[in-house]
Design a protein around this motif. Structure first.
Motif, PDB file in Angstrom:
ATOM      1  N   ILE A  79      37.707 -10.325 -27.168  1.00 22.83           N
ATOM      2  CA  ILE A  79      37.055  -9.076 -26.767  1.00 22.83           C
ATOM      3  C   ILE A  79      37.410  -7.959 -27.737  1.00 22.83           C
ATOM      4  CG2 ILE A  79      36.961  -7.290 -24.975  1.00 22.83           C
ATOM      5  CD1 ILE A  79      37.470  -9.490 -22.916  1.00 22.83           C
ATOM      6  N   GLY A  80      38.639  -7.990 -28.246  1.00 21.01           N
ATOM      7  CA  GLY A  80      39.099  -6.926 -29.129  1.00 21.01           C
ATOM      8  C   GLY A  80      38.199  -6.692 -30.317  1.00 21.01           C
ATOM      9  N   ALA A  81      37.659  -7.747 -30.904  1.00 18.09           N
ATOM     10  CA  ALA A  81      36.783  -7.588 -32.066  1.00 18.09           C
ATOM     11  C   ALA A  81      35.533  -6.794 -31.703  1.00 18.09           C
ATOM     12  CB  ALA A  81      36.410  -8.953 -32.628  1.00 18.09           C
ATOM     13  N   PHE A  82      34.955  -7.075 -30.533  1.00 16.77           N
ATOM     14  CA  PHE A  82      33.761  -6.345 -30.089  1.00 16.77           C
ATOM     15  C   PHE A  82      34.100  -4.903 -29.744  1.00 16.77           C
ATOM     16  CE2 PHE A  82      32.784 -10.793 -28.631  1.00 16.77           C
ATOM     17  CZ  PHE A  82      31.789 -11.046 -29.565  1.00 16.77           C
ATOM     18  N   ASP A  83      35.228  -4.695 -29.083  1.00 18.88           N
ATOM     19  CA  ASP A  83      35.630  -3.353 -28.674  1.00 18.88           C
ATOM     20  C   ASP A  83      35.835  -2.456 -29.887  1.00 18.88           C
ATOM     21  OD1 ASP A  83      36.650  -1.786 -26.174  1.00 18.88           O
ATOM     22  OD2 ASP A  83      38.189  -1.442 -27.691  1.00 18.88           O
ATOM     23  N   PRO A  91      40.210 -20.906 -34.074  1.00 15.48           N
ATOM     24  CA  PRO A  91      39.003 -21.559 -33.563  1.00 15.48           C
ATOM     25  C   PRO A  91      38.712 -21.213 -32.107  1.00 15.48           C
ATOM     26  CG  PRO A  91      40.313 -23.111 -34.843  1.00 15.48           C
ATOM     27  CD  PRO A  91      41.161 -21.879 -34.668  1.00 15.48           C
ATOM     28  N   GLY A  92      39.772 -21.057 -31.315  1.00 12.02           N
ATOM     29  CA  GLY A  92      39.578 -20.705 -29.912  1.00 12.02           C
ATOM     30  C   GLY A  92      39.013 -19.305 -29.741  1.00 12.02           C
ATOM     31  N   GLN A  93      39.527 -18.352 -30.506  1.00  3.87           N
ATOM     32  CA  GLN A  93      38.981 -16.992 -30.448  1.00  3.87           C
ATOM     33  C   GLN A  93      37.509 -16.979 -30.826  1.00  3.87           C
ATOM     34  OE1 GLN A  93      41.108 -14.004 -32.629  1.00  3.87           O
ATOM     35  NE2 GLN A  93      43.063 -14.420 -31.635  1.00  3.87           N
ATOM     36  N   PHE A  94      37.179 -17.693 -31.893  1.00  4.56           N
ATOM     37  CA  PHE A  94      35.795 -17.737 -32.363  1.00  4.56           C
ATOM     38  C   PHE A  94      34.893 -18.367 -31.311  1.00  4.56           C
ATOM     39  CE2 PHE A  94      32.659 -19.945 -35.367  1.00  4.56           C
ATOM     40  CZ  PHE A  94      31.836 -18.837 -35.456  1.00  4.56           C
ATOM     41  N   ALA A  95      35.346 -19.451 -30.702  1.00  2.00           N
ATOM     42  CA  ALA A  95      34.546 -20.123 -29.675  1.00  2.00           C
ATOM     43  C   ALA A  95      34.327 -19.209 -28.474  1.00  2.00           C
ATOM     44  CB  ALA A  95      35.231 -21.422 -29.248  1.00  2.00           C
ATOM     45  N   HIS A  96      35.393 -18.515 -28.036  1.00  2.00           N
ATOM     46  CA  HIS A  96      35.256 -17.629 -26.877  1.00  2.00           C
ATOM     47  C   HIS A  96      34.344 -16.444 -27.205  1.00  2.00           C
ATOM     48  CE1 HIS A  96      36.282 -16.163 -22.933  1.00  2.00           C
ATOM     49  NE2 HIS A  96      36.642 -14.991 -23.443  1.00  2.00           N
ATOM     50  N   ALA A  97      34.460 -15.922 -28.420  1.00  2.00           N
ATOM     51  CA  ALA A  97      33.594 -14.810 -28.819  1.00  2.00           C
ATOM     52  C   ALA A  97      32.124 -15.206 -28.750  1.00  2.00           C
ATOM     53  CB  ALA A  97      33.957 -14.354 -30.226  1.00  2.00           C
ATOM     54  N   GLN A  98      31.812 -16.420 -29.148  1.00  2.00           N
ATOM     55  CA  GLN A  98      30.426 -16.898 -29.076  1.00  2.00           C
ATOM     56  C   GLN A  98      29.952 -17.014 -27.633  1.00  2.00           C
ATOM     57  OE1 GLN A  98      29.383 -20.124 -32.095  1.00  2.00           O
ATOM     58  NE2 GLN A  98      31.625 -20.120 -32.226  1.00  2.00           N
ATOM     59  N   TRP A 149      35.142 -10.009 -17.520  1.00  2.00           N
ATOM     60  CA  TRP A 149      34.711 -10.825 -16.390  1.00  2.00           C
ATOM     61  C   TRP A 149      33.859 -12.003 -16.845  1.00  2.00           C
ATOM     62  CZ3 TRP A 149      36.844 -11.160 -11.929  1.00  2.00           C
ATOM     63  CH2 TRP A 149      37.557 -10.075 -11.419  1.00  2.00           C
ATOM     64  N   ALA A 150      33.182 -11.860 -17.966  1.00  2.00           N
ATOM     65  CA  ALA A 150      32.403 -12.986 -18.482  1.00  2.00           C
ATOM     66  C   ALA A 150      33.297 -14.172 -18.821  1.00  2.00           C
ATOM     67  CB  ALA A 150      31.605 -12.560 -19.713  1.00  2.00           C
ATOM     68  N   GLY A 151      34.534 -13.884 -19.199  1.00  2.00           N
ATOM     69  CA  GLY A 151      35.477 -14.945 -19.528  1.00  2.00           C
ATOM     70  C   GLY A 151      36.687 -14.954 -18.623  1.00  2.00           C
ATOM     71  N   ALA A 152      36.508 -14.543 -17.371  1.00  2.00           N
ATOM     72  CA  ALA A 152      37.642 -14.350 -16.473  1.00  2.00           C
ATOM     73  C   ALA A 152      38.427 -15.626 -16.219  1.00  2.00           C
ATOM     74  CB  ALA A 152      37.160 -13.776 -15.138  1.00  2.00           C
ATOM     75  N   ILE A 197      30.870 -15.149 -25.027  1.00  2.00           N
ATOM     76  CA  ILE A 197      30.689 -13.870 -24.339  1.00  2.00           C
ATOM     77  C   ILE A 197      29.795 -12.900 -25.090  1.00  2.00           C
ATOM     78  CG2 ILE A 197      32.900 -14.097 -23.153  1.00  2.00           C
ATOM     79  CD1 ILE A 197      34.107 -12.119 -25.136  1.00  2.00           C
ATOM     80  N   ALA A 198      29.498 -13.158 -26.374  1.00  2.00           N
ATOM     81  CA  ALA A 198      28.705 -12.226 -27.178  1.00  2.00           C
ATOM     82  C   ALA A 198      27.354 -11.883 -26.553  1.00  2.00           C
ATOM     83  CB  ALA A 198      28.513 -12.781 -28.586  1.00  2.00           C
ATOM     84  N   PRO A 199      26.624 -12.838 -25.944  1.00  2.00           N
ATOM     85  CA  PRO A 199      25.320 -12.475 -25.369  1.00  2.00           C
ATOM     86  C   PRO A 199      25.392 -11.395 -24.301  1.00  2.00           C
ATOM     87  CG  PRO A 199      25.487 -14.856 -25.587  1.00  2.00           C
ATOM     88  CD  PRO A 199      26.854 -14.305 -25.885  1.00  2.00           C
ATOM     89  N   ALA A 200      26.561 -11.215 -23.686  1.00  2.00           N
ATOM     90  CA  ALA A 200      26.697 -10.194 -22.646  1.00  2.00           C
ATOM     91  C   ALA A 200      26.560  -8.781 -23.196  1.00  2.00           C
ATOM     92  CB  ALA A 200      28.043 -10.355 -21.936  1.00  2.00           C
ATOM     93  N   LEU A 201      26.701  -8.604 -24.517  1.00  2.00           N
ATOM     94  CA  LEU A 201      26.547  -7.273 -25.109  1.00  2.00           C
ATOM     95  C   LEU A 201      25.089  -6.865 -25.232  1.00  2.00           C
ATOM     96  CD1 LEU A 201      29.367  -8.430 -26.506  1.00  2.00           C
ATOM     97  CD2 LEU A 201      29.116  -6.362 -27.858  1.00  2.00           C
ATOM     98  N   LEU A 202      24.202  -7.828 -25.356  1.00  2.00           N
ATOM     99  CA  LEU A 202      22.816  -7.519 -25.665  1.00  2.00           C
ATOM    100  C   LEU A 202      22.161  -6.698 -24.563  1.00  2.00           C
ATOM    101  CD1 LEU A 202      21.751 -10.981 -27.113  1.00  2.00           C
ATOM    102  CD2 LEU A 202      22.359  -8.907 -28.388  1.00  2.00           C
ATOM    103  N   GLY A 203      21.482  -5.639 -24.989  1.00  2.00           N
ATOM    104  CA  GLY A 203      20.810  -4.749 -24.059  1.00  2.00           C
ATOM    105  C   GLY A 203      21.677  -3.643 -23.509  1.00  2.00           C
ATOM    106  N   GLU A 204      22.972  -3.696 -23.732  1.00  2.00           N
ATOM    107  CA  GLU A 204      23.859  -2.654 -23.219  1.00  2.00           C
ATOM    108  C   GLU A 204      23.812  -1.404 -24.093  1.00  2.00           C
ATOM    109  OE1 GLU A 204      25.492  -2.436 -20.522  1.00  2.00           O
ATOM    110  OE2 GLU A 204      25.480  -4.490 -19.749  1.00  2.00           O
ATOM    111  N   ASP A 205      24.053  -0.259 -23.459  1.00  2.00           N
ATOM    112  CA  ASP A 205      24.195   0.995 -24.193  1.00  2.00           C
ATOM    113  C   ASP A 205      25.518   0.940 -24.947  1.00  2.00           C
ATOM    114  OD1 ASP A 205      24.711   3.621 -25.039  1.00  2.00           O
ATOM    115  OD2 ASP A 205      23.726   4.502 -23.288  1.00  2.00           O
TER     116      ASP A 205
END
Length: 391
Positions: free
Chosen positions: A125-129, A80-87, A110-113, A89-97
């Motif tokens: 972060i690993g799931a997004f990477d 549950p903690g991983q899922f909550a943290h992923a939610q 840094w979004a979750g520093a 920081i996920a918006p930080a991906l939008l618009g990125e190359d």
């Protein structure tokens, strides 16, 4: 329960980019295990038997329609903690190359520093990477291993799932024989019980049944103190093992280094470390002959590659932990022949299966990871959240 969010990608982030991330979905999926799983941590009273695995899936899609799939996981606690943290920081991906994977990793970190640069934060972060590398390799029309620069088309593999301590000794032997018959190259047995004689009996039975030619590893799951580890490593020298895994606490680098220097049997550790810094300290202490980084646990492929480069420089062998669906690719790029751990636990989550023959796991040739989520994975999903808008 499913939550859907609509977050607009920052226009400035996409300026000048050839493509940009337009949509992200994170999902929390719980994989039930057929039987409760026990290793030495259960027999010493430190943990309860494991009954499920919490999977964190990340799906990413770009403005031009390119897609990627990534995952992380947690055992016993933390899902549950991983899922909550992923939610968060996920918006930080939008618009990125999506090609700027290293930049995005740093941005997410840094979004979750405030939760640190190891543990649950980087595991999310690993799931997004992994999803971004999957996307990039798919877009290139290459398997992930070919995209990264493969050294081989198959890797040595060993089975762990049949050797847990809840398994009676007669069934242990049957499981080992079945794995070898299936084409798996080696067998790993769990040890570290309060009664050391029971460990010796189990290993003796399997070695006698399989003979001297079949590679065998053992794993104490951090449950020995230094005197016990020294005594057991000395006893186990006679069995010609590939390695003795986690004989001591994962952070006892000096203790592991002393065992590695004293005994012929290689020492393996590293799976419980969750950052590049922790692995660098382990390597600096010469605390392992086999380094066992776990891609999802260290934060994905970006940090895994840094750890592997340091391990290569130190002349260490590699045995990535768990998640064979990812590590078959990462093992294929390591310069010296690795061992990749075979677990069939995650297979129901994907439509594809890895091929095993002649003691080796074949590296998939499909683009990216070569994986797609199964209907069963969707059925086991307990929550999801979407960000941005699909093209």
């Amino acid at each position: 329960m499913s939550a859907v969010s609509s977050v607009t990608a920052p226009a400035a982030a996409a300026t000048g980019a050839s493509d940009s991330i337009a949509w992200v979905r994170v999902s929390s999926c719980y994989l039930p295990l057929a039987n409760p799983i026990s290793d030495a941590k259960v027999l010493t009273g430190r943990q309860k038997p494991m009954t499920e695995i919490a999977m964190l899936f990340a799906e990413v899609e770009t403005r031009d329609g390119h897609r990627g799939l990534g995952f992380s996981y947690s055992k016993r606690a933390g899902g549950p903690g991983q899922f909550a943290h992923a939610q968060e920081i996920a918006p930080a991906l939008l618009g990125e190359d999506p090609s700027d994977i290293a930049k995005i990793w740093t941005k997410l970190c840094w979004a979750g520093a405030s939760v640190g640069r190891s543990g649950m934060g980087v595991q999310a972060i690993g799931a997004f990477d992994v999803a971004l590398y999957d996307l990039k390799a798919r877009r290139a029309g290459l398997s992930l291993s070919k995209f990264l620069g493969s050294q081989r088309d198959s890797v040595r593999c060993y089975n762990t799932s049949g050797g847990f301590l809840h398994t009676p000794i007669d069934q242990l032997v049957v499981n080992a024989q079945a794995s070898v018959a299936r084409g798996i190259g080696g067998i790993k047995l769990k040890v570290g019980q309060p009664d050391c004689a029971a460990d010796i009996a189990r290993l003796t039975a399997v070695r006698q049944q399989l003979g001297d030619a079949v590679p065998i590893m053992v794993d104490a799951n951090q449950q020995w103190d230094r005197p016990t580890a020294q005594r057991m490593c000395r006893i186990f020298e006679q069995f010609n093992l590939v390695w003795i895994e986690e004989p001591l606490d994962a952070y006892d680098f000096e203790g592991h280094a002393a065992l590695a220097a004293q005994f012929d049997t290689p020492i393996a550790t590293g799976e419980m470390l969750t950052s590049t810094t922790e692995h660098f300290e382990l390597i600096r202490h010469r605390a392992a002959d086999y380094l066992m980084p776990d891609g999802p646990r260290v934060g994905g492929i970006t940090p895994f590659l840094k750890i592997a480069a340091q391990a290569e420089h130190a002349g260490l062998m590699l045995g990535p932990h768990f998640a064979m669906e990812l590590h078959v690719h990462l093992g294929a790029i390591y310069p010296t022949e690795p061992w990749v751990e075979h677990f069939d636990w995650l297979e129901p989550l994907f439509n594809e299966r890895l091929e095993i023959r002649d003691g080796r796991m074949q590296v998939p040739t499909r683009p990216g990871l070569g994986l797609s989520l199964s209907d069963q994975a969707r059925a086991w999903t307990r929550g999801s959240a979407e960000f941005g808008q699909r093209p």
